[in-house]
Enzyme design. Structure first.
Site, PDB file in Angstrom:
ATOM      1  N   ARG A  94       0.820  -1.222   0.000  1.00  0.00           N
ATOM      2  CA  ARG A  94       0.000   0.000   0.000  1.00  0.00           C
ATOM      3  C   ARG A  94       0.850   1.267   0.000  1.00  0.00           C
ATOM      4  O   ARG A  94       0.491   2.266   0.619  1.00  0.00           O
ATOM      5  CB  ARG A  94      -0.957   0.025   1.203  1.00  0.00           C
ATOM      6  CG  ARG A  94      -1.997  -1.073   1.215  1.00  0.00           C
ATOM      7  CD  ARG A  94      -3.123  -0.737   0.236  1.00  0.00           C
ATOM      8  NE  ARG A  94      -4.256  -1.618   0.444  1.00  0.00           N
ATOM      9  CZ  ARG A  94      -5.357  -1.275   1.112  1.00  0.00           C
ATOM     10  NH1 ARG A  94      -5.497  -0.085   1.627  1.00  0.00           N
ATOM     11  NH2 ARG A  94      -6.338  -2.137   1.231  1.00  0.00           N
ATOM     12  N   TYR A 149     -15.508 -10.852   0.764  1.00  0.00           N
ATOM     13  CA  TYR A 149     -16.212  -9.602   0.424  1.00  0.00           C
ATOM     14  C   TYR A 149     -17.517  -9.903  -0.312  1.00  0.00           C
ATOM     15  O   TYR A 149     -18.531  -9.233  -0.104  1.00  0.00           O
ATOM     16  CB  TYR A 149     -15.312  -8.681  -0.407  1.00  0.00           C
ATOM     17  CG  TYR A 149     -14.187  -8.078   0.410  1.00  0.00           C
ATOM     18  CD1 TYR A 149     -14.427  -6.987   1.247  1.00  0.00           C
ATOM     19  CD2 TYR A 149     -12.907  -8.609   0.391  1.00  0.00           C
ATOM     20  CE1 TYR A 149     -13.414  -6.438   2.022  1.00  0.00           C
ATOM     21  CE2 TYR A 149     -11.883  -8.070   1.165  1.00  0.00           C
ATOM     22  CZ  TYR A 149     -12.150  -6.986   1.981  1.00  0.00           C
ATOM     23  OH  TYR A 149     -11.144  -6.457   2.753  1.00  0.00           O
ATOM     24  N   ASP A 156      -7.076  -2.427  -7.460  1.00  0.00           N
ATOM     25  CA  ASP A 156      -7.622  -2.997  -6.227  1.00  0.00           C
ATOM     26  C   ASP A 156      -8.071  -4.436  -6.447  1.00  0.00           C
ATOM     27  O   ASP A 156      -8.487  -4.794  -7.553  1.00  0.00           O
ATOM     28  CB  ASP A 156      -8.802  -2.171  -5.697  1.00  0.00           C
ATOM     29  CG  ASP A 156      -9.043  -2.453  -4.218  1.00  0.00           C
ATOM     30  OD1 ASP A 156      -8.399  -1.815  -3.375  1.00  0.00           O
ATOM     31  OD2 ASP A 156      -9.838  -3.363  -3.903  1.00  0.00           O
ATOM     32  N   ARG A 181      -3.021   7.118   1.124  1.00  0.00           N
ATOM     33  CA  ARG A 181      -3.444   8.353   1.802  1.00  0.00           C
ATOM     34  C   ARG A 181      -2.443   8.971   2.759  1.00  0.00           C
ATOM     35  O   ARG A 181      -2.692  10.045   3.283  1.00  0.00           O
ATOM     36  CB  ARG A 181      -4.769   8.083   2.537  1.00  0.00           C
ATOM     37  CG  ARG A 181      -5.932   7.961   1.573  1.00  0.00           C
ATOM     38  CD  ARG A 181      -7.144   7.408   2.255  1.00  0.00           C
ATOM     39  NE  ARG A 181      -6.832   6.061   2.754  1.00  0.00           N
ATOM     40  CZ  ARG A 181      -7.699   5.274   3.355  1.00  0.00           C
ATOM     41  NH1 ARG A 181      -8.925   5.687   3.560  1.00  0.00           N
ATOM     42  NH2 ARG A 181      -7.351   4.070   3.760  1.00  0.00           N
ATOM     43  N   ARG A 229      -6.402  11.692  -5.964  1.00  0.00           N
ATOM     44  CA  ARG A 229      -7.592  10.954  -5.542  1.00  0.00           C
ATOM     45  C   ARG A 229      -8.816  11.871  -5.506  1.00  0.00           C
ATOM     46  O   ARG A 229      -9.913  11.482  -5.921  1.00  0.00           O
ATOM     47  CB  ARG A 229      -7.318  10.366  -4.151  1.00  0.00           C
ATOM     48  CG  ARG A 229      -8.464   9.667  -3.478  1.00  0.00           C
ATOM     49  CD  ARG A 229      -8.719   8.312  -4.097  1.00  0.00           C
ATOM     50  NE  ARG A 229      -9.712   7.578  -3.335  1.00  0.00           N
ATOM     51  CZ  ARG A 229     -11.022   7.656  -3.554  1.00  0.00           C
ATOM     52  NH1 ARG A 229     -11.489   8.420  -4.507  1.00  0.00           N
ATOM     53  NH2 ARG A 229     -11.859   6.952  -2.822  1.00  0.00           N
TER      54      ARG A 229
HETATM   55  O1  CP3 Z   1      -0.051  -1.197  -2.527  1.00  0.00           O
HETATM   56  C1  CP3 Z   1      -0.362  -0.293  -3.324  1.00  0.00           C
HETATM   57  O2  CP3 Z   1       0.090   0.870  -3.209  1.00  0.00           O
HETATM   58  C2  CP3 Z   1      -1.241  -0.625  -4.529  1.00  0.00           C
HETATM   59  C3  CP3 Z   1      -2.601  -0.396  -4.346  1.00  0.00           C
HETATM   60  C4  CP3 Z   1      -3.528  -1.317  -3.552  1.00  0.00           C
HETATM   61  C5  CP3 Z   1      -4.797  -0.860  -3.128  1.00  0.00           C
HETATM   62  N1  CP3 Z   1      -5.488  -1.920  -2.643  1.00  0.00           N
HETATM   63  C6  CP3 Z   1      -5.288   0.518  -3.271  1.00  0.00           C
HETATM   64  C7  CP3 Z   1      -6.323   1.004  -2.335  1.00  0.00           C
HETATM   65  C8  CP3 Z   1      -3.436  -2.668  -3.201  1.00  0.00           C
HETATM   66  C9  CP3 Z   1      -2.272  -3.636  -3.347  1.00  0.00           C
HETATM   67  C10 CP3 Z   1      -4.700  -3.037  -2.641  1.00  0.00           C
HETATM   68  C11 CP3 Z   1      -5.025  -4.408  -2.220  1.00  0.00           C
HETATM   69  C12 CP3 Z   1      -6.212  -4.617  -1.393  1.00  0.00           C
HETATM   70  N2  CP3 Z   1      -7.447  -4.015  -1.509  1.00  0.00           N
HETATM   71  C13 CP3 Z   1      -6.304  -5.606  -0.379  1.00  0.00           C
HETATM   72  C14 CP3 Z   1      -5.204  -6.588  -0.040  1.00  0.00           C
HETATM   73  C15 CP3 Z   1      -4.117  -5.989   0.768  1.00  0.00           C
HETATM   74  C16 CP3 Z   1      -4.509  -5.683   2.182  1.00  0.00           C
HETATM   75  O3  CP3 Z   1      -4.369  -4.512   2.558  1.00  0.00           O
HETATM   76  O4  CP3 Z   1      -4.901  -6.605   2.898  1.00  0.00           O
HETATM   77  C17 CP3 Z   1      -7.601  -5.515   0.183  1.00  0.00           C
HETATM   78  C18 CP3 Z   1      -8.136  -6.370   1.313  1.00  0.00           C
HETATM   79  C19 CP3 Z   1      -8.308  -4.532  -0.558  1.00  0.00           C
HETATM   80  C20 CP3 Z   1      -9.727  -4.125  -0.400  1.00  0.00           C
HETATM   81  C21 CP3 Z   1      -9.884  -2.717  -0.035  1.00  0.00           C
HETATM   82  N3  CP3 Z   1      -9.606  -1.649  -0.870  1.00  0.00           N
HETATM   83  C22 CP3 Z   1     -10.351  -2.193   1.194  1.00  0.00           C
HETATM   84  C23 CP3 Z   1     -10.747  -3.025   2.395  1.00  0.00           C
HETATM   85  C24 CP3 Z   1     -10.340  -0.799   1.078  1.00  0.00           C
HETATM   86  C25 CP3 Z   1     -10.830   0.213   2.084  1.00  0.00           C
HETATM   87  C26 CP3 Z   1      -9.942   0.357   3.237  1.00  0.00           C
HETATM   88  C27 CP3 Z   1      -9.112   1.588   3.098  1.00  0.00           C
HETATM   89  O5  CP3 Z   1      -7.886   1.508   3.323  1.00  0.00           O
HETATM   90  O6  CP3 Z   1      -9.708   2.638   2.806  1.00  0.00           O
HETATM   91  C28 CP3 Z   1      -9.827  -0.476  -0.204  1.00  0.00           C
HETATM   92  C29 CP3 Z   1      -9.617   0.881  -0.763  1.00  0.00           C
HETATM   93  C30 CP3 Z   1      -8.248   1.187  -1.240  1.00  0.00           C
HETATM   94  N4  CP3 Z   1      -7.507   0.401  -2.070  1.00  0.00           N
HETATM   95  C31 CP3 Z   1      -7.516   2.372  -0.947  1.00  0.00           C
HETATM   96  C32 CP3 Z   1      -6.308   2.260  -1.643  1.00  0.00           C
HETATM   97  C33 CP3 Z   1      -5.206   3.277  -1.713  1.00  0.00           C
HETATM   98  C34 CP3 Z   1      -7.998   3.544  -0.117  1.00  0.00           C
HETATM   99  C35 CP3 Z   1      -9.086   4.238  -0.841  1.00  0.00           C
HETATM  100  C36 CP3 Z   1      -8.923   5.720  -0.967  1.00  0.00           C
HETATM  101  O7  CP3 Z   1      -7.911   6.220  -1.486  1.00  0.00           O
HETATM  102  O8  CP3 Z   1      -9.876   6.405  -0.589  1.00  0.00           O
END
Ligand code: CP3
Length: 343
Positions: free
Chosen positions: A23, A149, A73, A27, A36
């Protein structure tokens, strides 16, 4: 030009290990928040190649990580399967919970590659821009994590609905695993063909699977995915990340043809270095919250990871994703400490 991430993943130990953070685009970076804000719908953001590449490269430019992970994602796969997936600010992902596999639109499987082609475009654009010594990682969620999910309809604490399905609906649960596995394979293939140098399979909620079902629900789908990729000519190395399975990592490494294994922060890294098979490259396992503290506490934790994996191929990373509260200064400090430059 050597690419130390790919060399390490193929089994060469480097004195200074490659480093990237799960990640790493997100943010905690003001420049991420700016891009974003220009694309309020998260799925449209992920499917906008120019913006996705921009935020993928931000942490590389800023911190000099050895690998970039494409901005996308894991929930794009259920979205491409025509499940109603949306991201609500402050709430995370929301889906209409699936109650029976028959609700899955089987025809959607024929259109995964087309619907997710913007992610492939992001990868090819990104690979053109990224320096050759930096690796580009494509990824997908592992089937179990995606299924949680789809069944729960949101993030969950104990995954009770998904686990009950496992016990109540033997055949139906396998059907669900099959279709999500098939969709995941298509997603990974387009990413590899577009220019990903390595692939990562995130099984973030593997720790919720009862040990009794771990082989069937965690290892077997990962094995099937990688074997199918190989049969279809995809040669890129694969990192598995079955988070939270503890001692189950030994079996996972032996049951799946992975090249690298992501270690969460619950794993004793010295144990992992001693007990995980030597042909698997280790990745991880610093607690992401240590980056909020920073300073000596973080440096000591980094030092003990480096010491424990000494001599084994290891990719420095966190045990889970970096959190939005992380001060950027501490990310610079981490990279310097890993590379042996104390600031
Ligand atoms: O690593 C990176 O920089 C690449 C981007 C990446 C995102 N999601 C962007 C994202 C990666 C590798 C993921 C994988 C992901 N997504 C996982 C597996 C890794 C982990 O953390 O366990 C999971 C479970 C998800 C599902 C997901 N996406 C959730 C639960 C959420 C909301 C929680 C949160 O942090 O807000 C997301 C949204 C998400 N995916 C964000 C980002 C940067 C945040 C959204 C935003 O910018 O508003």
């Amino acid at each position: 030009m050597t690419n130390i991430f790919l060399e390490t993943l193929s089994g060469t130990a480097h004195r200074i290990p490659p480093v990237w953070l799960m990640r790493q685009a997100g943010r905690y970076l003001p420049e991420y928040k700016e891009v974003r804000a220009s694309e309020p719908d998260f799925i449209s953001f992920c499917l906008n190649p120019e913006k996705a590449v921009e935020v993928t490269l931000q942490p590389i430019d800023k911190f000099g990580f050895d690998a970039a992970i494409i901005f996308s994602d894991i929930l794009l796969v259920p979205w491409a399967m025509n499940r109603n997936v949306r991201f609500v600010t402050g709430q995370g992902p929301l889906l209409d919970p699936l109650t029976d596999p028959s609700e899955i639109d089987e025809n959607s499987l024929d259109h995964i590659a087309g619907k997710l082609s913007p992610v492939a475009r992001s990868l090819s654009l990104c690979r053109e821009t990224l320096a050759p010594e930096k690796a580009l990682i494509g990824f997908a969620g592992a089937p179990w994590t995606i299924i949680t999910y789809m069944l729960e309809g949101q993030s969950s604490r104990d995954f009770a609905t998904a686990r009950k399905w496992m016990w109540d609906n033997d055949r139906k649960f396998d059907e669900l695993l099959d279709v999500v596995t098939a969709a995941t394979i298509e997603f990974l293939i387009i990413q590899a063909q577009a220019g990903a140098d390595a692939l990562m399979l995130f099984d973030s909620w593997a720790g919720a699977v009862p040990a009794h079902f771990r082989r069937r629900v965690v290892s077997e789908p990962a094995k099937r995915i990688i074997e199918t990729l190989r049969r279809r000519g995809i040669t890129q190395p694969v990192i598995g990340f079955p988070k939270g399975i503890g001692e189950g990592l030994v079996a996972y490494c032996n049951e799946t043809p992975i090249d690298g294994i992501g270690l969460d922060h619950g794993v004793d890294i010295a144990w992992a270095a001693r007990h995980l098979p030597a042909h698997v490259t280790l990745q991880g396992n610093l607690d992401p919250l240590s980056l909020i503290a920073g300073g000596e506490a973080m440096n000591r934790a980094i030092g003990s990871i480096l010491e424990a994996v000494d001599g084994r191929p290891h990719i420095f990373n966190l045990g889970h994703g970096i959190t939005p509260e992380t001060p950027e200064r501490h990310v610079h400090d981490l990279v310097n400490r890993v590379r042996g430059r104390m600031s």
